[in-house]
Design a protein around this motif. Structure first.
Motif, PDB file in Angstrom:
ATOM      1  N   SER A   1       0.977  11.943   1.839  1.00 41.60           N
ATOM      2  CA  SER A   1       0.852  12.813   3.020  1.00 41.60           C
ATOM      3  C   SER A   1      -0.599  13.111   3.367  1.00 41.60           C
ATOM      4  O   SER A   1      -0.910  13.447   4.514  1.00 41.60           O
ATOM      5  N   SER A   2      -1.486  12.954   2.416  1.00 40.12           N
ATOM      6  CA  SER A   2      -2.916  13.187   2.685  1.00 40.12           C
ATOM      7  C   SER A   2      -3.520  12.101   3.571  1.00 40.12           C
ATOM      8  O   SER A   2      -4.584  12.307   4.155  1.00 40.12           O
ATOM      9  N   GLY A   3      -2.854  10.959   3.687  1.00 40.99           N
ATOM     10  CA  GLY A   3      -3.271   9.966   4.673  1.00 40.99           C
ATOM     11  C   GLY A   3      -3.997   8.738   4.173  1.00 40.99           C
ATOM     12  O   GLY A   3      -4.056   7.737   4.890  1.00 40.99           O
ATOM     13  N   GLU A   4      -4.575   8.786   2.970  1.00 39.86           N
ATOM     14  CA  GLU A   4      -5.313   7.604   2.552  1.00 39.86           C
ATOM     15  C   GLU A   4      -4.372   6.461   2.187  1.00 39.86           C
ATOM     16  O   GLU A   4      -3.245   6.693   1.784  1.00 39.86           O
ATOM     17  N   MET A   5      -4.811   5.259   2.366  1.00 35.49           N
ATOM     18  CA  MET A   5      -4.032   4.061   2.022  1.00 35.49           C
ATOM     19  C   MET A   5      -4.489   3.582   0.651  1.00 35.49           C
ATOM     20  O   MET A   5      -5.654   3.249   0.463  1.00 35.49           O
TER      21      MET A   5
ATOM     22  N   PHE B   1       0.575  -5.102   9.119  1.00 34.89           N
ATOM     23  CA  PHE B   1       1.425  -4.173   8.385  1.00 34.89           C
ATOM     24  C   PHE B   1       2.830  -4.102   8.964  1.00 34.89           C
ATOM     25  O   PHE B   1       3.042  -4.294  10.169  1.00 34.89           O
TER      26      PHE B   1
ATOM     27  N   TYR C   1       0.845  -1.185   0.000  1.00 35.94           N
ATOM     28  CA  TYR C   1       0.000   0.000   0.000  1.00 35.94           C
ATOM     29  C   TYR C   1       0.888   1.246   0.000  1.00 35.94           C
ATOM     30  O   TYR C   1       1.977   1.253   0.565  1.00 35.94           O
TER      31      TYR C   1
ATOM     32  N   PHE D   1       3.807   0.716   2.592  1.00 37.59           N
ATOM     33  CA  PHE D   1       3.633  -0.329   3.588  1.00 37.59           C
ATOM     34  C   PHE D   1       3.474  -1.686   2.923  1.00 37.59           C
ATOM     35  O   PHE D   1       2.683  -1.839   1.991  1.00 37.59           O
TER      36      PHE D   1
ATOM     37  N   GLN E   1       0.871   5.343   1.016  1.00 32.75           N
ATOM     38  CA  GLN E   1       0.169   6.326   1.836  1.00 32.75           C
ATOM     39  C   GLN E   1       0.799   7.697   1.624  1.00 32.75           C
ATOM     40  O   GLN E   1       1.830   8.030   2.209  1.00 32.75           O
TER      41      GLN E   1
ATOM     42  N   PHE F   1      -9.531   1.170   2.001  1.00 30.06           N
ATOM     43  CA  PHE F   1      -9.478   2.047   3.173  1.00 30.06           C
ATOM     44  C   PHE F   1     -10.236   3.345   2.928  1.00 30.06           C
ATOM     45  O   PHE F   1     -10.295   3.845   1.795  1.00 30.06           O
ATOM     46  N   GLY F   2     -10.753   3.898   4.009  1.00 32.52           N
ATOM     47  CA  GLY F   2     -11.258   5.257   3.981  1.00 32.52           C
ATOM     48  C   GLY F   2     -10.111   6.247   4.129  1.00 32.52           C
ATOM     49  O   GLY F   2      -8.946   5.847   4.273  1.00 32.52           O
ATOM     50  N   SER F   3     -10.441   7.526   4.108  1.00 31.34           N
ATOM     51  CA  SER F   3      -9.407   8.561   4.198  1.00 31.34           C
ATOM     52  C   SER F   3      -8.881   8.761   5.609  1.00 31.34           C
ATOM     53  O   SER F   3      -7.889   9.444   5.805  1.00 31.34           O
TER      54      SER F   3
ATOM     55  N   ARG G   1     -13.084  14.228   9.317  1.00 32.15           N
ATOM     56  CA  ARG G   1     -11.748  14.110   8.740  1.00 32.15           C
ATOM     57  C   ARG G   1     -10.681  14.443   9.781  1.00 32.15           C
ATOM     58  O   ARG G   1      -9.639  13.813   9.822  1.00 32.15           O
TER      59      ARG G   1
END
Lengths: 115, 115
Positions: A41-45, A105, A37, A91, A39, B106-108, B9
């Motif tokens: 900087s916005s955080g979504e995987m 993970f 996966y 990851f 990721q 995954f979600g955000s 968020r």
């Protein structure tokens, strides 16, 4: 014991070069799946690529390929022709067979792509 | 298909306050997961649901965390009271099947800061 080990906290690569991110895993289950996966900087995987334990060939998805060496229990991610947008955390994860399995993970590798 | 929806968020609360996170999985995905991701680490499973039943909550700090999945669809994760060490990103994910060849979507995520 760690089930997923990613030994590279950070990697640097120049744009258009190839880079390999290392992942080793530990399981005694003959049936398992390996995932990578991304990721940002916005955080979504974001799912990149999957390799099943019984798959004979290495998985490929566009610029991503998985170098699967079962005897060594390694599942390295190879990104060809790196792009600036590839800068992110990566990851490695594993899902073992049997019952209701979950993804475990590694700690991740930060990849920075420079112009 | 619509992705995994999470809200809010971002959330900032003081220690000892309570907070709740909401997740709506992909339609038809029977398996739902909540992960906690502390800065610089890989996601760690908190709880897994299969339909509306809990399959694995062994790593959920049950003295302060609770989760439910009403009617096998939406899920809510609650922390009460929050501690400083709960500052993390809370990721919700869903999967069509709880087996090795099925990855997660995954979600955000919800970024929680406890001050």
């Amino acid at each position: 014991a760690q089930k997923i080990t990613q030994t590279q906290p950070g990697m640097f690569v120049q744009e258009k070069e190839a880079v390999t991110l290392d992942c080793t895993y530990d399981t005694s289950d003959p049936s398992y799946g390996l995932f990578w996966y991304k990721q940002p900087s916005s955080g979504e995987m974001i799912f990149l690529i999957y390799q099943g334990s019984y798959d004979q060939q290495n998985a490929t998805e566009g610029r991503y390929s998985l170098n699967f060496q079962k005897a060594r229990k390694s599942a390295n991610l190879v990104i060809s022709a790196s792009q600036l947008g590839d800068s992110a955390m990566y990851f490695c994860a594993m899902r073992e067979g049997g019952g209701y399995s979950t993804l475990t993970f590694g700690k991740g590798t930060m990849l920075l792509v420079s112009p | 298909e619509a992705g995994v929806a999470q809200s809010p968020r971002y959330k900032i609360i003081e220690k000892r306050q309570s907070v709740a996170f909401w997740c709506n999985p992909i339609s038809g995905h029977a398996t739902l997961y909540w992960y906690q991701q502390i800065l610089g680490q890989g996601p760690k499973l908190l709880i897994q649901f299969q339909n509306n039943g809990v399959v694995d909550d062994s790593q959920l700090p049950k003295d302060r965390f609770s989760a439910e999945r009403l009617k096998g669809v939406d899920s809510t994760l609650k922390i009460q009271p929050a501690k400083l060490e709960d500052s993390a990103v809370y990721l919700c994910a869903s999967s069509l099947r709880p087996t090795p060849s099925y990855g997660y979507t995954f979600g955000s995520g919800t970024r929680l800061t406890v001050v």
